[in-house]
Design a protein around this motif. Sequence first.
Motif, PDB file in Angstrom:
ATOM      1  N   PRO A 162      -2.377  24.334  98.472  1.00  0.00           N
ATOM      2  CA  PRO A 162      -2.080  22.842  98.811  1.00  0.00           C
ATOM      3  C   PRO A 162      -1.350  22.120  97.893  1.00  0.00           C
ATOM      4  CG  PRO A 162      -4.310  22.964  98.317  1.00  0.00           C
ATOM      5  CD  PRO A 162      -3.878  24.479  97.807  1.00  0.00           C
ATOM      6  N   ALA A 163      -0.488  21.194  97.907  1.00  0.00           N
ATOM      7  CA  ALA A 163      -0.100  20.370  97.318  1.00  0.00           C
ATOM      8  C   ALA A 163      -0.810  19.317  96.526  1.00  0.00           C
ATOM      9  CB  ALA A 163       1.424  19.684  97.819  1.00  0.00           C
ATOM     10  N   ASP A 164      -1.749  19.897  95.740  1.00  0.00           N
ATOM     11  CA  ASP A 164      -2.618  18.962  95.007  1.00  0.00           C
ATOM     12  C   ASP A 164      -2.475  18.811  93.564  1.00  0.00           C
ATOM     13  OD1 ASP A 164      -4.706  17.996  94.057  1.00  0.00           O
ATOM     14  OD2 ASP A 164      -6.307  19.640  94.394  1.00  0.00           O
ATOM     15  N   PRO A 165      -2.136  17.598  93.081  1.00  0.00           N
ATOM     16  CA  PRO A 165      -1.713  17.518  91.788  1.00  0.00           C
ATOM     17  C   PRO A 165      -2.492  17.766  90.580  1.00  0.00           C
ATOM     18  CG  PRO A 165      -2.388  15.158  92.767  1.00  0.00           C
ATOM     19  CD  PRO A 165      -2.434  16.344  93.655  1.00  0.00           C
ATOM     20  N   ASP A 166      -3.887  18.104  90.936  1.00  0.00           N
ATOM     21  CA  ASP A 166      -4.936  18.552  89.903  1.00  0.00           C
ATOM     22  C   ASP A 166      -4.993  19.906  90.119  1.00  0.00           C
ATOM     23  OD1 ASP A 166      -5.548  16.176  89.198  1.00  0.00           O
ATOM     24  OD2 ASP A 166      -7.051  15.746  90.823  1.00  0.00           O
ATOM     25  N   ALA A 167      -4.215  20.780  91.003  1.00  0.00           N
ATOM     26  CA  ALA A 167      -4.137  22.203  90.985  1.00  0.00           C
ATOM     27  C   ALA A 167      -2.739  22.778  90.385  1.00  0.00           C
ATOM     28  CB  ALA A 167      -4.161  22.554  92.457  1.00  0.00           C
ATOM     29  N   ILE A 168      -3.080  24.118  89.832  1.00  0.00           N
ATOM     30  CA  ILE A 168      -1.944  24.618  89.546  1.00  0.00           C
ATOM     31  C   ILE A 168      -2.045  26.114  89.857  1.00  0.00           C
ATOM     32  CG2 ILE A 168      -2.893  25.258  87.199  1.00  0.00           C
ATOM     33  CD1 ILE A 168      -0.287  24.996  85.965  1.00  0.00           C
ATOM     34  N   TRP A 176     -18.782  22.007  77.641  1.00  0.00           N
ATOM     35  CA  TRP A 176     -18.902  21.245  76.478  1.00  0.00           C
ATOM     36  C   TRP A 176     -17.925  20.610  75.766  1.00  0.00           C
ATOM     37  CZ3 TRP A 176     -16.488  23.065  72.430  1.00  0.00           C
ATOM     38  CH2 TRP A 176     -15.953  24.552  72.533  1.00  0.00           C
ATOM     39  N   GLY A 177     -16.753  21.254  76.094  1.00  0.00           N
ATOM     40  CA  GLY A 177     -15.533  20.612  75.335  1.00  0.00           C
ATOM     41  C   GLY A 177     -14.707  19.769  76.117  1.00  0.00           C
ATOM     42  N   ARG A 178     -13.335  19.903  75.774  1.00  0.00           N
ATOM     43  CA  ARG A 178     -12.558  18.975  76.694  1.00  0.00           C
ATOM     44  C   ARG A 178     -12.187  19.367  77.935  1.00  0.00           C
ATOM     45  NH1 ARG A 178      -6.654  18.329  77.130  1.00  0.00           N
ATOM     46  NH2 ARG A 178      -6.425  20.367  76.153  1.00  0.00           N
ATOM     47  N   ARG A 179     -12.238  18.494  78.915  1.00  0.00           N
ATOM     48  CA  ARG A 179     -12.150  19.067  80.272  1.00  0.00           C
ATOM     49  C   ARG A 179     -10.316  19.532  80.485  1.00  0.00           C
ATOM     50  NH1 ARG A 179     -16.050  16.335  83.168  1.00  0.00           N
ATOM     51  NH2 ARG A 179     -17.963  16.914  82.081  1.00  0.00           N
ATOM     52  N   PRO A 180     -10.251  20.535  81.092  1.00  0.00           N
ATOM     53  CA  PRO A 180      -8.954  20.943  81.311  1.00  0.00           C
ATOM     54  C   PRO A 180      -8.315  20.040  82.291  1.00  0.00           C
ATOM     55  CG  PRO A 180     -10.644  22.400  82.468  1.00  0.00           C
ATOM     56  CD  PRO A 180     -11.410  21.435  81.738  1.00  0.00           C
ATOM     57  N   ALA A 181      -6.958  20.125  82.229  1.00  0.00           N
ATOM     58  CA  ALA A 181      -6.039  18.964  82.773  1.00  0.00           C
ATOM     59  C   ALA A 181      -5.831  19.377  84.416  1.00  0.00           C
ATOM     60  CB  ALA A 181      -4.799  19.024  82.409  1.00  0.00           C
ATOM     61  N   TYR A 182      -6.129  20.591  84.724  1.00  0.00           N
ATOM     62  CA  TYR A 182      -6.175  20.953  86.120  1.00  0.00           C
ATOM     63  C   TYR A 182      -7.453  21.387  86.500  1.00  0.00           C
ATOM     64  CZ  TYR A 182      -1.130  21.364  85.364  1.00  0.00           C
ATOM     65  OH  TYR A 182       0.241  21.010  85.338  1.00  0.00           O
ATOM     66  N   THR A 183      -7.857  20.866  87.707  1.00  0.00           N
ATOM     67  CA  THR A 183      -9.302  20.996  88.097  1.00  0.00           C
ATOM     68  C   THR A 183      -9.183  22.305  88.918  1.00  0.00           C
ATOM     69  OG1 THR A 183      -9.199  19.457  90.002  1.00  0.00           O
ATOM     70  CG2 THR A 183     -10.161  18.900  88.064  1.00  0.00           C
ATOM     71  N   ASP A 200      -4.550  32.037  78.433  1.00  0.00           N
ATOM     72  CA  ASP A 200      -5.494  30.766  78.001  1.00  0.00           C
ATOM     73  C   ASP A 200      -5.107  29.382  78.883  1.00  0.00           C
ATOM     74  OD1 ASP A 200      -6.937  28.821  76.698  1.00  0.00           O
ATOM     75  OD2 ASP A 200      -6.463  29.638  74.647  1.00  0.00           O
ATOM     76  N   LEU A 201      -5.831  29.068  79.687  1.00  0.00           N
ATOM     77  CA  LEU A 201      -5.436  28.039  80.534  1.00  0.00           C
ATOM     78  C   LEU A 201      -6.128  26.703  79.894  1.00  0.00           C
ATOM     79  CD1 LEU A 201      -6.974  29.178  84.030  1.00  0.00           C
ATOM     80  CD2 LEU A 201      -4.712  29.170  83.222  1.00  0.00           C
ATOM     81  N   THR A 202      -6.760  26.660  78.768  1.00  0.00           N
ATOM     82  CA  THR A 202      -7.225  25.563  78.169  1.00  0.00           C
ATOM     83  C   THR A 202      -6.221  24.394  77.645  1.00  0.00           C
ATOM     84  OG1 THR A 202      -7.703  26.484  76.151  1.00  0.00           O
ATOM     85  CG2 THR A 202      -9.495  26.749  77.757  1.00  0.00           C
ATOM     86  N   GLY A 203      -5.213  25.010  77.286  1.00  0.00           N
ATOM     87  CA  GLY A 203      -4.054  23.863  76.576  1.00  0.00           C
ATOM     88  C   GLY A 203      -3.172  23.468  77.592  1.00  0.00           C
ATOM     89  N   LEU A 204      -3.301  23.962  79.172  1.00  0.00           N
ATOM     90  CA  LEU A 204      -2.193  23.319  79.899  1.00  0.00           C
ATOM     91  C   LEU A 204      -2.294  22.082  80.090  1.00  0.00           C
ATOM     92  CD1 LEU A 204      -2.273  26.312  82.494  1.00  0.00           C
ATOM     93  CD2 LEU A 204      -1.024  25.885  80.627  1.00  0.00           C
ATOM     94  N   GLY A 205      -1.392  21.531  80.372  1.00  0.00           N
ATOM     95  CA  GLY A 205      -1.239  19.831  81.010  1.00  0.00           C
ATOM     96  C   GLY A 205      -0.123  19.542  81.834  1.00  0.00           C
TER      97      GLY A 205
END
Lengths: 494, 314
Positions: A26-32, A206-213, A487-492
Amino acid sequence: MRVFGATLVLAMLVSACSAGSSVSVPADPDAISIGFAAEPANLDFTRTDGAAIPQALLYNVYEGLVKLDADGRVVPLLAREWTVSEDRRTYDFQLRPDVTFSNGQPFTAQDVKFSVERVKTAWTISLKSKMDVVDRVDVVGPLHARVVLKRPSNNWLFDMTTRVGAMFSPSGVADLANTPVGTGPYTFATRKRGDSIVLRANPSYWGRRPAYTTVYLKYYKDPTALNNALLSNGIDVISSITTPDSIGQFEADTRFTVLQGTTNAEVTLSFNNAKAPLNDKRVRQALTYAIDRKAVMATVSAGRGTQIGSMVPPTDPWYEDLSGVHPHDPARAKALLAEAGLRNISLRLRVANLPYAVSAAQVVASQLADVGVNVSIEPLDFPAVWLKQVFTDHDFDMSIVQHVEARDIVTFGNPKYYWGYDSPKVRELLTQADVGTPEKQVQAMKEIARTIADDAAADWLFLFPNVIAAKTKVTGLSRNQVSESFDLTGLGRR
Amino acid sequence: MILGIARRTAIFLVSVLAASIAVFLFMAVLPGDPAQVALGINATPELIARTRAEFGTDRPLTTQYFDWIGGVLTGDFGRSYVTRDLIGPQLADRLGVTLWLVGAAMVIAVVIAVPLGSFAAVRHRKVSGTVISGASQLGVAVPAFLAGILLVQVFAVQWRLLPSGGWTPPNQDFGEFLRGLVLPALALGLVQGAVLTRYVRSAVLDTLREDYLRTARAKGLMPGQALVRHGLRNAAVPVVTVLGLQLTTLLIGAVVVERVFVLPGLGSMLLDAVAARDLLTVQGIVLVLVIAALLVNFLVDLLYTVIDPRLRRS
């Protein structure tokens, strides 16, 4: 007409009762959604080999004590810090507090002991041997784990950044093939075989929340279908373009950004060092002089890639450009062949039946023909037939395949490996590199790279490029493919 | 008639048995060791031997065959060498996708072929009939995968009207499901429709020349009426034969089209399984495809007797 009606009704019945767990995007901005070429067979990398499983899960769902960053350095992850003893055999890891597994269990030093020991007992893939050097793991405190090695090993800490270093919970290993449980920023949600895997942000990370849920990992066996998916807005990112000819269409389109970096994949023309006539160093050198590697790279990957000249990618600390050791020089090649007393030799080039290998084989064969070497090209079904005949039975003179594993230069220390290269000097240097200080390691590894290049133990045609194409809104993609993970953790996003 | 059905059923069952043996033997002689492929390039010989024992591929071929076919008879296709999952439920899941694709393609083919073929036959000496005939000739020459690539280029990449691939199950989002089905079904169906148009045309042409049609015209029916009331049923016998063959062709064509459109059907499962030497899975899929093909033939045989009462006596 009844028969068509019947077919359709049957189709409806079958799909209605079976096609359950799939996804659309779906066209969800929080999804990639990210497109890949190779799909994991299942989700259990402890018992199933293949790069696709750690690519999806490592650093994203599973984490280790340490990780490899985009520049190839070993950096802390679940370990806040660590110290190495004077004799380089004992590692003391101080663990991060407040880390929990996705099943709610806290992460402690007990889990470190469990996970490292489990590699030896429960894992079945061949990489498990990377933990053979571990003597024991001691739980010093809840957040203090001590790993004692049988002998010093620099490679061990590096290997801890790969899948064998992933941390598991004793209560989370019941069904690894379908239900992975890790400490990572994402948890596994669903999977549709032959189609996709869905990951969701871990709410208690525990760490920084990823940009895409939500992350959709979509799998496309066919490279054209993968390209079309991005062109038609079906996905947001192509993780790695395998057909360099198609890169231009993305560069020309303002909707996309294209990143080009390096991989660990050396496209290698391997020689059977154990068998005449290629057991003669002069012959191997002659073949290496005869081949214009830049021309090969131009044909195979539209000139994209890196000339390396040995089995070391630029992201390894001991990289040197050795592409000038045997420059393209057909006259010298002919002279060396004459010196070796060989005329009109015929060699079998048995390659993987993959586009890059078959196309490289054509160029290699025609260049070798120019110096009087007859080459017959035999494409072999990859992996099955190639593994059996070339890799196991050593039934070949030359072959072409990508060697994709990190730091696979160590295979030149194994005389039984398919290229049959046997050098006591290289074996000794490999041991020194593993047990010595990091400085000593770099020095010894450089010498190994130079030695095998001088010996023309193989001809490293080029290093395959890592090319990522993505919609311009996606940021934080790493240019180089260094670790086993995507590695997905750095994505924004912009 | 009952004797006839019993005979055909017996032939069907013997064919399935023979096919299962052929499929099994073919997999056994295929070069490449499933254990080695599953373990990858760093596996030790001991590990490979242990995995072979775990897979059961170190046992005699006859034991392996009876073990396998015994399981299949009770609905157990075994466990995949690669995914270590049960093959049966996967097969059912994938078969659903393929049947949707094949069913939709068949509908498209028939919807195109029956009116166009009949029209081309009735107007066979006129320009319009010749144009249809020529166009169908052209369609016959286009392979389904090429049609697929062209459709994707135009409708997905250029116009971005429809997805270039992927699959949404109908019970999840029916609209998306239909959007995803259109291009692959067209790729398969257009080509088969072109083939079928030619058969419909020649079958209708033959029927038009029959005496009973002239009689029907003589008692005052219009040409179209005569054809619909008396002709189509007779023209249907050869067309149904071709449809049966085409259904089999569609199943095979689906293998390629699924790859082009990245559909998680039986075809893409088959290609993956062959590459990974997941022999048990390959055996299972091929057996299902063979049974499907035989079943279609069997049904076509039965259908003849429904369409043409004269065949019931023979």
